[in-house]
Motif scaffolding. Structure first.
Motif, mmCIF file in Angstrom:
data_model
loop_
_atom_site.group_PDB
_atom_site.id
_atom_site.type_symbol
_atom_site.label_atom_id
_atom_site.label_comp_id
_atom_site.label_asym_id
_atom_site.label_seq_id
_atom_site.Cartn_x
_atom_site.Cartn_y
_atom_site.Cartn_z
ATOM 1 N N LEU A 47 0.835 -1.203 0.000
ATOM 2 C CA LEU A 47 0.000 0.000 0.000
ATOM 3 C C LEU A 47 0.869 1.251 0.000
ATOM 4 C CD1 LEU A 47 -2.750 1.375 0.144
ATOM 5 C CD2 LEU A 47 -2.666 1.105 2.630
ATOM 6 N N ALA A 48 1.913 1.270 0.809
ATOM 7 C CA ALA A 48 2.817 2.426 0.864
ATOM 8 C C ALA A 48 3.467 2.666 -0.498
ATOM 9 C CB ALA A 48 3.872 2.226 1.935
ATOM 10 N N ALA A 49 3.876 1.592 -1.167
ATOM 11 C CA ALA A 49 4.510 1.734 -2.478
ATOM 12 C C ALA A 49 3.529 2.285 -3.514
ATOM 13 C CB ALA A 49 5.061 0.383 -2.942
ATOM 14 N N VAL A 50 2.302 1.785 -3.496
ATOM 15 C CA VAL A 50 1.284 2.264 -4.438
ATOM 16 C C VAL A 50 0.974 3.734 -4.186
ATOM 17 C CG1 VAL A 50 -1.141 2.046 -5.102
ATOM 18 C CG2 VAL A 50 0.279 0.003 -4.879
ATOM 19 N N LEU A 51 0.790 4.095 -2.919
ATOM 20 C CA LEU A 51 0.488 5.487 -2.587
ATOM 21 C C LEU A 51 1.646 6.415 -2.941
ATOM 22 C CD1 LEU A 51 -1.391 5.096 0.802
ATOM 23 C CD2 LEU A 51 -2.347 5.725 -1.414
ATOM 24 N N THR A 52 2.862 5.954 -2.741
ATOM 25 C CA THR A 52 4.031 6.763 -3.088
ATOM 26 C C THR A 52 4.047 7.061 -4.579
ATOM 27 O OG1 THR A 52 5.316 5.881 -1.249
ATOM 28 C CG2 THR A 52 6.553 6.836 -3.075
ATOM 29 N N ARG A 53 3.792 6.034 -5.399
ATOM 30 C CA ARG A 53 3.747 6.236 -6.857
ATOM 31 C C ARG A 53 2.581 7.142 -7.251
ATOM 32 N NH1 ARG A 53 4.477 0.661 -7.102
ATOM 33 N NH2 ARG A 53 2.342 0.394 -7.868
ATOM 34 N N PRO A 57 3.391 12.771 -8.264
ATOM 35 C CA PRO A 57 3.222 13.992 -9.058
ATOM 36 C C PRO A 57 2.852 15.225 -8.227
ATOM 37 C CG PRO A 57 2.059 12.167 -10.091
ATOM 38 C CD PRO A 57 2.507 11.709 -8.734
ATOM 39 N N PHE A 58 2.343 15.031 -7.027
ATOM 40 C CA PHE A 58 1.924 16.159 -6.191
ATOM 41 C C PHE A 58 3.051 16.684 -5.304
ATOM 42 C CE2 PHE A 58 -1.907 13.643 -6.975
ATOM 43 C CZ PHE A 58 -2.695 14.600 -7.587
ATOM 44 N N GLY A 59 4.176 15.999 -5.290
ATOM 45 C CA GLY A 59 5.284 16.420 -4.446
ATOM 46 C C GLY A 59 5.007 16.120 -2.984
ATOM 47 N N GLU A 60 5.673 16.844 -2.108
ATOM 48 C CA GLU A 60 5.539 16.636 -0.667
ATOM 49 C C GLU A 60 4.277 17.341 -0.192
ATOM 50 O OE1 GLU A 60 6.700 14.748 2.712
ATOM 51 O OE2 GLU A 60 7.752 14.635 0.816
ATOM 52 N N VAL A 61 3.140 16.632 -0.236
ATOM 53 C CA VAL A 61 1.850 17.225 0.096
ATOM 54 C C VAL A 61 1.674 17.374 1.597
ATOM 55 C CG1 VAL A 61 -0.642 16.922 -0.071
ATOM 56 C CG2 VAL A 61 0.813 16.335 -2.003
ATOM 57 N N ASP A 62 1.968 16.341 2.344
ATOM 58 C CA ASP A 62 1.755 16.335 3.795
ATOM 59 C C ASP A 62 3.002 15.784 4.472
ATOM 60 O OD1 ASP A 62 0.873 16.194 6.390
ATOM 61 O OD2 ASP A 62 -0.822 14.878 5.977
ATOM 62 N N PRO A 63 3.882 16.658 4.938
ATOM 63 C CA PRO A 63 5.142 16.192 5.522
ATOM 64 C C PRO A 63 5.001 15.637 6.940
ATOM 65 C CG PRO A 63 5.012 18.565 5.642
ATOM 66 C CD PRO A 63 3.790 18.099 4.890
ATOM 67 N N VAL A 64 3.799 15.571 7.479
ATOM 68 C CA VAL A 64 3.590 15.078 8.834
ATOM 69 C C VAL A 64 3.881 13.585 8.895
ATOM 70 C CG1 VAL A 64 1.874 14.751 10.660
ATOM 71 C CG2 VAL A 64 1.874 16.848 9.317
ATOM 72 N N ASP A 65 4.525 13.183 9.963
ATOM 73 C CA ASP A 65 4.815 11.764 10.192
ATOM 74 C C ASP A 65 3.558 11.099 10.731
ATOM 75 O OD1 ASP A 65 5.740 9.272 10.877
ATOM 76 O OD2 ASP A 65 7.117 9.963 12.422
ATOM 77 N N TRP A 66 2.888 10.299 9.900
ATOM 78 C CA TRP A 66 1.654 9.623 10.308
ATOM 79 C C TRP A 66 1.909 8.162 10.642
ATOM 80 C CZ3 TRP A 66 -2.046 12.583 11.805
ATOM 81 C CH2 TRP A 66 -2.238 13.825 11.213
ATOM 82 N N SER A 67 3.126 7.830 11.061
ATOM 83 C CA SER A 67 3.405 6.450 11.449
ATOM 84 C C SER A 67 2.581 6.100 12.683
ATOM 85 C CB SER A 67 4.896 6.271 11.760
ATOM 86 O OG SER A 67 5.231 7.022 12.920
ATOM 87 N N VAL A 68 2.396 4.827 12.910
ATOM 88 C CA VAL A 68 1.619 4.367 14.065
ATOM 89 C C VAL A 68 2.218 4.923 15.352
ATOM 90 C CG1 VAL A 68 0.925 2.334 15.381
ATOM 91 C CG2 VAL A 68 0.815 2.297 12.887
ATOM 92 N N GLU A 69 3.518 4.894 15.454
ATOM 93 C CA GLU A 69 4.181 5.379 16.664
ATOM 94 C C GLU A 69 3.936 6.879 16.870
ATOM 95 O OE1 GLU A 69 5.884 3.718 14.180
ATOM 96 O OE2 GLU A 69 5.829 1.752 15.166
ATOM 97 N N ALA A 70 4.034 7.654 15.786
ATOM 98 C CA ALA A 70 3.840 9.101 15.890
ATOM 99 C C ALA A 70 2.405 9.441 16.274
ATOM 100 C CB ALA A 70 4.210 9.779 14.572
ATOM 101 N N VAL A 71 1.451 8.737 15.708
ATOM 102 C CA VAL A 71 0.049 9.000 16.029
ATOM 103 C C VAL A 71 -0.243 8.619 17.483
ATOM 104 C CG1 VAL A 71 -2.332 8.342 15.515
ATOM 105 C CG2 VAL A 71 -0.745 8.828 13.655
ATOM 106 N N ARG A 72 0.304 7.494 17.914
ATOM 107 C CA ARG A 72 0.111 7.100 19.330
ATOM 108 C C ARG A 72 0.696 8.152 20.264
ATOM 109 N NH1 ARG A 72 1.398 0.830 18.486
ATOM 110 N NH2 ARG A 72 -0.726 0.157 18.033
ATOM 111 N N ALA A 73 1.872 8.669 19.938
ATOM 112 C CA ALA A 73 2.497 9.696 20.774
ATOM 113 C C ALA A 73 1.663 10.970 20.777
ATOM 114 C CB ALA A 73 3.916 9.972 20.284
ATOM 115 N N LEU A 74 1.113 11.316 19.637
ATOM 116 C CA LEU A 74 0.320 12.519 19.513
ATOM 117 C C LEU A 74 -1.004 12.422 20.272
ATOM 118 C CD1 LEU A 74 0.039 15.297 18.066
ATOM 119 C CD2 LEU A 74 -1.117 14.078 16.220
ATOM 120 N N THR A 75 -1.595 11.244 20.277
ATOM 121 C CA THR A 75 -2.917 11.088 20.897
ATOM 122 C C THR A 75 -2.874 10.596 22.335
ATOM 123 O OG1 THR A 75 -3.141 8.846 19.998
ATOM 124 C CG2 THR A 75 -4.041 10.670 18.680
ATOM 125 N N SER A 76 -1.706 10.304 22.854
ATOM 126 C CA SER A 76 -1.630 9.824 24.234
ATOM 127 C C SER A 76 -1.805 10.986 25.211
ATOM 128 C CB SER A 76 -0.309 9.122 24.489
ATOM 129 O OG SER A 76 0.756 10.059 24.416
#
Length: 81
Positions: A47-53, A57-76
């Motif tokens: 899924l990550a590879a498909v989404l990256t491709r 063309p849109f470039g760096e649209v959302d530079p936020v780190d949405w990894s599971v670890e980052a989201v858990r840290a943000l919502t804890s």
């Protein structure tokens, strides 16, 4: 399986639905009344590879780190809260 009758639909187990090869018509008599779409687990790397491709063309649209670890840290809750 080209289609499932509406009567047979109620007899299907979750495992049987999950094993369907893809979207399957639900028919009542000769009329299609619905579509049964089994949900499959997605391979996160694929899924990550498909989404990256797809998003390249849109470039760096959302530079936020949405990894599971980052989201858990943000919502804890803060310590002691």
């Amino acid at each position: 399986m080209a289609h499932i009758s509406i009567r047979d639909l109620q007899k299907l187990s979750a495992e049987t639905i999950g094993a369907l090869p893809g979207p399957t018509a639900v028919k009542s008599g000769g009329r299609t009344v619905g579509l049964l779409v089994p949900l499959k687990a997605t391979d996160p790397d694929r899924l990550a590879a498909v989404l990256t491709r797809a998003l390249a063309p849109f470039g760096e649209v959302d530079p936020v780190d949405w990894s599971v670890e980052a989201v858990r840290a943000l919502t804890s809750e803060p310590a002691g809260g």
